[in-house]
Scaffold this motif. Structure first.
Motif, PDB file in Angstrom:
ATOM      1  N   CYS A 180       0.693  -1.303   0.113  1.00  0.00           N
ATOM      2  CA  CYS A 180      -0.452  -0.060  -0.167  1.00  0.00           C
ATOM      3  C   CYS A 180       1.127   1.215   0.251  1.00  0.00           C
ATOM      4  CB  CYS A 180      -0.680   0.091   1.317  1.00  0.00           C
ATOM      5  SG  CYS A 180      -1.633   1.049   1.311  1.00  0.00           S
ATOM      6  N   SER A 181       0.707   1.401  -1.230  1.00  0.00           N
ATOM      7  CA  SER A 181       2.212   3.143  -1.008  1.00  0.00           C
ATOM      8  C   SER A 181       0.886   4.391  -0.281  1.00  0.00           C
ATOM      9  CB  SER A 181       1.833   3.527  -3.080  1.00  0.00           C
ATOM     10  OG  SER A 181       2.164   2.497  -3.518  1.00  0.00           O
ATOM     11  N   PRO A 182      -0.128   4.906  -0.683  1.00  0.00           N
ATOM     12  CA  PRO A 182      -0.478   5.755   0.325  1.00  0.00           C
ATOM     13  C   PRO A 182      -0.464   5.558   1.641  1.00  0.00           C
ATOM     14  CG  PRO A 182      -2.122   4.959  -1.663  1.00  0.00           C
ATOM     15  CD  PRO A 182      -1.199   3.958  -1.378  1.00  0.00           C
ATOM     16  N   CYS A 183      -0.166   4.093   2.380  1.00  0.00           N
ATOM     17  CA  CYS A 183      -0.445   3.920   3.738  1.00  0.00           C
ATOM     18  C   CYS A 183       1.236   4.576   4.265  1.00  0.00           C
ATOM     19  CB  CYS A 183      -0.257   2.419   3.687  1.00  0.00           C
ATOM     20  SG  CYS A 183      -1.682   1.301   3.789  1.00  0.00           S
ATOM     21  N   LEU A 184       2.582   4.796   3.067  1.00  0.00           N
ATOM     22  CA  LEU A 184       3.785   5.222   3.212  1.00  0.00           C
ATOM     23  C   LEU A 184       3.313   6.770   3.083  1.00  0.00           C
ATOM     24  CD1 LEU A 184       5.557   2.232   2.381  1.00  0.00           C
ATOM     25  CD2 LEU A 184       5.065   2.218   4.701  1.00  0.00           C
ATOM     26  N   ILE A 185       2.978   6.757   1.734  1.00  0.00           N
ATOM     27  CA  ILE A 185       2.697   8.243   2.173  1.00  0.00           C
ATOM     28  C   ILE A 185       2.884   9.787   3.179  1.00  0.00           C
ATOM     29  CG2 ILE A 185       2.291   9.963  -0.114  1.00  0.00           C
ATOM     30  CD1 ILE A 185       2.931   7.682  -1.961  1.00  0.00           C
ATOM     31  N   HIS A 186       1.505   8.949   3.618  1.00  0.00           N
ATOM     32  CA  HIS A 186       0.847   9.168   4.507  1.00  0.00           C
ATOM     33  C   HIS A 186       1.116   9.715   5.450  1.00  0.00           C
ATOM     34  CE1 HIS A 186      -3.517   8.755   2.804  1.00  0.00           C
ATOM     35  NE2 HIS A 186      -3.025   9.488   1.711  1.00  0.00           N
ATOM     36  N   GLN A 187       2.788   9.635   6.016  1.00  0.00           N
ATOM     37  CA  GLN A 187       3.197   9.290   7.410  1.00  0.00           C
ATOM     38  C   GLN A 187       3.705  10.617   7.313  1.00  0.00           C
ATOM     39  OE1 GLN A 187       3.167   6.687   9.611  1.00  0.00           O
ATOM     40  NE2 GLN A 187       1.557   5.761   7.834  1.00  0.00           N
ATOM     41  N   SER A 188       4.109  11.891   6.401  1.00  0.00           N
ATOM     42  CA  SER A 188       4.571  12.369   6.175  1.00  0.00           C
ATOM     43  C   SER A 188       3.604  13.473   7.043  1.00  0.00           C
ATOM     44  CB  SER A 188       5.005  12.968   4.845  1.00  0.00           C
ATOM     45  OG  SER A 188       5.110  14.242   5.006  1.00  0.00           O
ATOM     46  N   GLU A 189       2.471  13.590   6.786  1.00  0.00           N
ATOM     47  CA  GLU A 189       1.850  14.333   7.379  1.00  0.00           C
ATOM     48  C   GLU A 189       1.022  14.039   8.731  1.00  0.00           C
ATOM     49  OE1 GLU A 189       0.050  17.593   6.261  1.00  0.00           O
ATOM     50  OE2 GLU A 189       1.349  16.772   4.857  1.00  0.00           O
ATOM     51  N   ILE A 190       1.588  12.564   9.255  1.00  0.00           N
ATOM     52  CA  ILE A 190       1.388  11.847   9.920  1.00  0.00           C
ATOM     53  C   ILE A 190       1.977  12.592  11.158  1.00  0.00           C
ATOM     54  CG2 ILE A 190       0.767   9.857  11.614  1.00  0.00           C
ATOM     55  CD1 ILE A 190      -0.595   8.480   9.703  1.00  0.00           C
ATOM     56  N   ASN A 191       3.109  12.134  10.624  1.00  0.00           N
ATOM     57  CA  ASN A 191       4.091  12.627  11.455  1.00  0.00           C
ATOM     58  C   ASN A 191       4.445  14.354  12.404  1.00  0.00           C
ATOM     59  OD1 ASN A 191       5.503  10.363  11.651  1.00  0.00           O
ATOM     60  ND2 ASN A 191       6.833  10.020  10.284  1.00  0.00           N
ATOM     61  N   HIS A 192       3.840  14.730  11.762  1.00  0.00           N
ATOM     62  CA  HIS A 192       3.489  16.388  11.629  1.00  0.00           C
ATOM     63  C   HIS A 192       2.567  16.711  13.037  1.00  0.00           C
ATOM     64  CE1 HIS A 192       2.842  20.747  10.776  1.00  0.00           C
ATOM     65  NE2 HIS A 192       1.633  20.829  11.006  1.00  0.00           N
ATOM     66  N   TYR A 193       1.593  15.599  12.332  1.00  0.00           N
ATOM     67  CA  TYR A 193       0.778  16.238  13.853  1.00  0.00           C
ATOM     68  C   TYR A 193       0.989  15.408  15.281  1.00  0.00           C
ATOM     69  CZ  TYR A 193      -2.664  18.211  10.704  1.00  0.00           C
ATOM     70  OH  TYR A 193      -3.188  19.565   9.723  1.00  0.00           O
ATOM     71  N   LYS A 194       2.504  14.526  14.907  1.00  0.00           N
ATOM     72  CA  LYS A 194       2.773  13.430  16.364  1.00  0.00           C
ATOM     73  C   LYS A 194       3.806  14.909  17.027  1.00  0.00           C
ATOM     74  CE  LYS A 194       4.071   9.703  15.547  1.00  0.00           C
ATOM     75  NZ  LYS A 194       4.188   8.319  15.377  1.00  0.00           N
ATOM     76  N   LYS A 195       4.484  15.195  16.178  1.00  0.00           N
ATOM     77  CA  LYS A 195       5.601  16.293  16.885  1.00  0.00           C
ATOM     78  C   LYS A 195       4.634  17.649  17.526  1.00  0.00           C
ATOM     79  CE  LYS A 195       9.047  14.926  13.621  1.00  0.00           C
ATOM     80  NZ  LYS A 195      10.290  15.653  12.574  1.00  0.00           N
ATOM     81  N   LEU A 196       3.136  17.677  16.515  1.00  0.00           N
ATOM     82  CA  LEU A 196       2.759  18.853  16.852  1.00  0.00           C
ATOM     83  C   LEU A 196       1.770  19.167  17.830  1.00  0.00           C
ATOM     84  CD1 LEU A 196       1.804  21.812  16.106  1.00  0.00           C
ATOM     85  CD2 LEU A 196      -0.320  21.085  15.482  1.00  0.00           C
TER      86      LEU A 196
END
Length: 291
Positions: A180-196
């Motif tokens: 699943c490519s979207p599963c990995l691509i979405h990790q960029s935005e997910i990490n943004h909110y995790k840091k936020l």
């Protein structure tokens, strides 16, 4: 012609063919003290009845005899048939008993094999058979959810842990697969909110057993991520999961389950809600630009 014997005289007559009857047989057998002349007269008087016996005129006696004979024959045949039927039923019951025992043994073996096939491996983090039903939005998480041990893959290192550290916090379960490519691509935005938001929002990746992603595939992907221009450079995920997928059955990736801090299921969706590029009502920017 007369002849004397034992001081008694009796007459001799020419020899005649006398057919014995029941009366004659009885008289001769018991040898009564009657005189032979009296016996001769008795024979002569019964001579007509004897003839009628052989020409078929004594029907009542014959009919009774044949009825009795027929009753005996029929009784014997019925007894024989009943014995055969009883023997057949007995053999049939024995055959049914053997077949039933064999069938029960086969069913028991098949059932034990099915239970064995459904039992997760000890290293999968799931011990015993799952008895929890699928959960819906608004349902509370079961008590064993927070104590259930899972296999954790952390950048090539395996360990076991549970989710008790996230109890009382916002938790997002991120179901993914190596294809699943979207599963990995979405990790960029997910990490943004995790840091936020820090510990106020927790996202845990989950790779269920239905993906058939073995350890070799995950290791290969983990090594490839180091050379890709993605926000994720290593994998931290629950792997070989069967417990969570049974709680939240789904048919596609990615799949997200949001669990409220109070322990209830807030929502689940196939869209990543942690994305700055999505606008309400979560319309893909590509669709907006196309208009």
């Amino acid at each position: 012609m007369q002849k004397t014997c034992n001081r008694e005289s009796y007459a001799l007559f020419p020899r005649e063919r006398i057919v014995p009857t029941s009366g004659v047989s009885i008289g001769l057998y018991f040898k009564t003290d009657r005189k032979l002349n009296v016996l001769k007269n008795y024979i002569q008087t019964r001579k007509g009845e004897t003839k009628s016996l052989f020409i078929g005129q004594d029907l009542p006696l014959n009919t009774k005899y044949y009825k009795q004979l027929w009753t005996v024959v029929v009784s014997n045949w019925l007894t024989y048939i009943m014995l055969l039927a009883f023997n057949f039923v007995l053999c049939l019951l024995k055959a049914i008993k053997v077949i039933a025992i064999s069938s029960i043994m086969m069913i028991a073996v098949f059932h034990s094999l099915c239970l064995s096939a459904q039992t997760p491996r000890k290293d999968s983090g799931v011990e015993g058979l799952l008895t929890n039903r699928p959960l819906n939005i608004g349902d509370a998480m079961p008590d064993d959810f927070w104590e259930q041990e899972f296999m954790i893959y952390n950048n090539g290192v395996l360990s076991k842990s549970n989710l008790s550290a996230y109890k009382g916090k916002l938790l997002v379960l991120d179901f993914w697969s190596t294809t699943c490519s979207p599963c990995l691509i979405h990790q960029s935005e997910i990490n943004h909110y995790k840091k936020l938001y820090g510990d106020n929002i927790n996202v845990v990746m989950v790779n269920p057993v239905i993906t058939r992603d073995n350890l070799q595939k995950i290791d290969k992907l983990n090594a490839a991520l180091k050379n890709r221009a993605l926000a994720i450079h290593s994998i931290y995920s629950i792997i070989e999961d069967d417990y969570l997928h049974r709680l939240f059955p789904f048919n596609g990736f990615p799949f997200y389950v949001w669990i409220h801090p109070n322990g209830n299921i807030q929502t689940y969706t196939m869209r990543n809600l942690l994305d700055r590029h999505y606008q309400a009502p979560f319309i893909d920017p590509v669709i907006l630009n196309a208009d």
